[in-house]
Design a protein around this motif. Structure first.
Motif, PDB file in Angstrom:
ATOM      1  N   THR A  60       1.307  -1.442  -0.306  1.00 18.28           N
ATOM      2  CA  THR A  60       0.177   0.096   0.037  1.00 18.28           C
ATOM      3  C   THR A  60       1.140   1.211   0.124  1.00 18.28           C
ATOM      4  N   HIS A  61       0.810   2.624  -0.158  1.00 16.84           N
ATOM      5  CA  HIS A  61       1.483   3.809  -1.124  1.00 16.84           C
ATOM      6  C   HIS A  61       0.825   4.590  -0.584  1.00 16.84           C
ATOM      7  N   TYR A  62       1.077   5.699  -0.199  1.00 18.44           N
ATOM      8  CA  TYR A  62       0.435   6.982   0.367  1.00 18.44           C
ATOM      9  C   TYR A  62       1.504   8.158   0.336  1.00 18.44           C
ATOM     10  N   GLU A  63       1.224   8.622   0.038  1.00 19.51           N
ATOM     11  CA  GLU A  63       1.995  10.378  -0.031  1.00 19.51           C
ATOM     12  C   GLU A  63       2.973  10.587   1.537  1.00 19.51           C
ATOM     13  N   ARG A  82      -4.045  17.837   6.468  1.00 16.78           N
ATOM     14  CA  ARG A  82      -5.322  18.162   6.365  1.00 16.78           C
ATOM     15  C   ARG A  82      -5.585  19.723   6.182  1.00 16.78           C
ATOM     16  N   GLU A  83      -5.189  20.737   6.559  1.00 12.88           N
ATOM     17  CA  GLU A  83      -5.736  21.578   6.501  1.00 12.88           C
ATOM     18  C   GLU A  83      -5.066  22.343   5.581  1.00 12.88           C
ATOM     19  N   ALA A  84      -3.536  21.877   4.944  1.00 15.01           N
ATOM     20  CA  ALA A  84      -3.430  22.229   3.799  1.00 15.01           C
ATOM     21  C   ALA A  84      -3.389  21.366   2.576  1.00 15.01           C
ATOM     22  N   GLY A  85      -4.744  20.262   2.613  1.00 17.50           N
ATOM     23  CA  GLY A  85      -4.811  20.095   1.632  1.00 17.50           C
ATOM     24  C   GLY A  85      -4.369  18.412   1.063  1.00 17.50           C
TER      25      GLY A  85
END
Length: 496
Positions: free
Chosen positions: A2-5, A23-26
């Motif tokens: 599994t890959h995440y940013e 999250r606040e920064a998108g």
């Protein structure tokens, strides 16, 4: 695989705060990986009697989410645990958590500009960027005392308290007089039959300006415009004076000397026996190691069932503890209040981390000393960011650190997105300049004034350095928002 940013390692307040700011920064493609079965970090693991925050609650919280329902000026541990849970739900992080999973290794894949992370579950996950938010006060440190494994009674560390053990009427021994012990000792003294406190190094103890927050006051915090902001400003000023100013600017403001006088006066007032009072008096300067604030700790040694033992420990026996003078102290329960691994191998970071060219981070620090650009990044370890790296924390509220470092990290990731870069790495020149700047401020720090020789302080690492950031909090906030992005290299534009 599994890959995440982004993968955030740790679900204490560091990981929670970093995730909120992501999250606040998108940034939505992230996962928080946590070893424990719940969130809160230190406030999840530490549940010993009397556990509480050691700075005012008005400072020990996020600036963007200030609570108005703390029960005391210094909140008890369960309220901090609840605050962590509340933050997770309030900011929608529950679905981004993977609990009960320990990161066991991290290896940078240079071909794809991403990190491969091994887990305790046996699987592997990958991420473009990794935020290490594990803190340092997480892995209990047992004392190096012969015979621990031979003890026939109940043995436990304060950081892994066994609530199934009933201390009432028991002969109890506690090794250590640090921050945890200062809270535990007065909390259990009345219940136990006998308590022996084994002290290696006395701790500076100052009166604690604590009080229950009455319902009308909490109502005022909710309803009066600016009340929460004002209490936070006053609290921040108090915290700033007690560590950043006192420890890092000794030649400018003699706060530490004033604090020593106050602590000695408090000790004379609290402890009746002059011999015990002398044994509890530190022989090192205030600030060399973490001081404590308590209104109960010192007076506990006036109790008939509490004994302070300052003879060195020879070994632990099946029945108790034998001291260097040949006396065996028989006990039923042995409590280790011996703190945590901080700068020891295997703790910073708590998993093997391999960067560019197969360089091991721990080995790099062994060779080059602990250092990181603004406590966040190390050259040769692209896309890896830390909340509590060397020379990042200035000793004020830990929440200031979290917000400051998260701001720094988000600026880097946002710029990487804008530039289409897959690799973000601090330059060796920027890192070296920052490290040299930190060292240049040593002459003003209490740690290097010559009064810390007998402190046995975990502040000092294996190189004899103290990797605190010798800066006022306003400076750390300013630089995290305005450091030159050219101090990083943004490169690559490949699809993994």
């Amino acid at each position: 695989m599994t890959h995440y940013e982004v993968i955030v390692v740790g679900a204490g307040f560091s990981g929670i705060g970093a995730a909120i700011k992501l999250r606040e920064a998108g940034f939505e493609d992230f996962l928080i990986v946590e070893e424990g079965d719940g969130v809160g970090g230190a406030w999840h693991w530490n549940t010993y009697p009397g556990v509480a925050v050691d700075i005012p609650s008005f400072s020990y919280q996020f600036s963007f989410y200030k609570r108005d329902d703390w029960s005391r000026v210094y909140a008890p541990g369960d309220e901090l645990k609840n605050y962590a849970e509340d933050c997770v739900d309030r900011y929608g992080l529950r679905g981004r958590l993977r609990l009960g999973t320990r990161i066991t290794s991290a290896e940078f894949d240079e071909a794809h500009d991403q990190w491969k992370l091994g887990t305790s579950g046996g699987d592997q996950v990958t991420a473009r960027h990794v935020v290490v938010a594990t803190g340092v006060l997480t892995q209990p440190k047992p004392p190096a005392i012969d015979g621990l494994e031979d003890f026939g009674g109940t043995l436990m560390h304060t950081a892994r308290w066994d609530h199934g053990v009933d201390l009432r009427g028991k002969r109890v021994a506690i090794i250590g007089t640090g921050a945890s012990a200062v809270q535990v000792i007065p909390s259990i003294a009345e219940a136990v039959a006998h308590l022996t406190v084994f002290q290696r190094t006395p701790i500076w103890c100052l009166p604690k300006p604590d009080a229950r927050l009455a319902r009308p006051l909490r109502a005022a915090l909710r309803r009066v415009p600016g009340a929460k902001r004002l209490t936070r400003v006053l609290s921040q000023a108090y915290v700033e004076a007690n560590f950043p100013v006192a420890a890092h600017f000794t030649g400018v403001v003699p706060v530490a000397k004033l604090g020593e006088k106050l602590a000695k006066r408090f000790l004379r007032k609290e402890v009746a026996d002059p011999v015990v009072r002398d044994q509890l008096t530190p022989r090192y300067a205030l600030g060399c190691k973490r001081p404590s604030f308590s209104n109960e700790y010192l007076r506990t040694f006036n109790r008939d069932n509490v004994v302070l033992e300052t003879s060195g420990i020879d070994r632990v026996t099946p029945k108790g503890i034998r001291t260097a003078d040949g006396v065996e102290h028989e006990v039923d329960v042995l409590i280790l209040a011996t703190g945590f691994k901080v700068f020891e191998s295997g703790n910073m970071p708590p998993f093997a981390t391999t960067g560019v060219g197969g360089t091991d981070l721990e080995s790099w620090w062994d060779t080059h000393r602990f250092q990181a650009y603004q406590g966040v990044s190390v050259p040769g370890f692209p896309n890896l960011f830390m909340i509590l790296g060397p020379y990042g924390y200035n000793g004020a509220s830990y929440f200031n650190l979290i917000e400051t470092q998260s701001r720094h990290i988000v600026r880097c990731l946002t710029e990487a997105r804008r530039a289409g870069a897959t690799r973000v790495e601090v330059t060796p020149e920027a890192n070296r300049e920052y490290f040299e700047h930190m060292l240049s401020r040593r002459p003003q720090q209490v740690f290097f004034q010559g009064g810390c020789g007998d402190a046995n302080s975990y502040y000092f690492d294996k190189h004899g350095d103290v990797p605190f950031r010798p800066s006022l909090t306003l400076e750390t906030m300013w630089t995290s928002a305005r450091f030159d992005l050219k101090h990083y290299r943004f490169a690559g534009n490949r699809v993994s």
